[in-house]
Design an enzyme around this catalytic site. Structure first.
Site: not given
Ligand SMILES: [Zn+2]
Length: 207
Positions: A8, A46, A48, A81, A106, A151
């Site tokens: 990340d 990351d 989302h 984020h 992810k 993470c």
């Molecule tokens: Zn996250």
């Protein structure tokens, strides 16, 4: 066969981003120096959707850092984020991503968060990372990135549990909270994880 996992290293996790890790940007030159010392480099990202359940903004009346029950799992609420396709979700531009052979995204399921690069927080879905590493003949995994107690920590614990000899390169990570990170590292050591400094790798390769 040694793999380096970059966890990340994204704009939102460095100062100036939406969920900044203090001094997160300081790891970039350290990571860049390490890249050529590994047989394989992979990265997690990351990633989302806007309606992700880990965002406080998606829970009316809740604030950032409140803890809620998200579909049966304890969930810390974060600022929005690493929204898919946003500038904040991109890798930090000064990170040399050329040697990265595969990227594992992810946190794509709005119903569950995913701190580890291997599994979601409920351990229901795999990202395929463990199989990828095993398929490439990797037996040792070195982990760097952000944030140390989240993470990076969960990626390390899963790597160890999946049977990889696992290392944390401590000066190539930063935590949100130092005290929590110390606790996390204690737990890592108990699980057989070896904590080293980037200098140990650079020295080793000089021999
Ligand atoms: Zn996250």
């Amino acid at each position: 066969m040694k793999a380096l996992i970059l966890v990340d290293i994204q704009n939102d996790f460095i100062p100036g981003g939406a969920l900044p890790v203090p001094e997160g940007d300081k790891i970039i030159p350290v990571v860049n120096n390490l890249l050529s010392h590994f047989d394989l480099v992979v990265a997690t990202q990351d990633w989302h959707p806007r309606n992700h359940g880990s965002f406080a903004s998606n829970h009316p009346g809740k604030k950032v850092y409140d803890v809620i029950d998200l579909n049966g799992l304890e969930q810390i609420l974060w600022p929005d984020h690493c929204v898919q396709g946003s500038k904040g979700a991109e890798f930090v531009p000064t990170l040399n991503t050329n040697p990265v052979e595969a990227i594992f995204r992810k946190g794509t399921d709005p119903a569950i968060d995913s701190y580890s690069g291997f599994f979601d927080n409920g351990r229901k879905k795999s990202t395929g990372l463990a199989d990828y590493l095993k398929g490439r003949g990797v037996d040792e995994v070195f982990v760097v990135g952000l944030a140390g107690e989240f993470c990076v920590n969960y990626t390390i614990l899963d790597a160890a549990e999946q049977g990889f000899k696992t290392y944390l390169i401590k000066d190539a990570t930063r935590p949100l909270n130092r005290e929590q990170f110390e606790k996390a590292m204690q737990n890592m050591r108990q699980k057989g994880v070896v904590i080293i400094q980037s200098g140990d790798i650079l020295k080793e390769s000089d021999k």
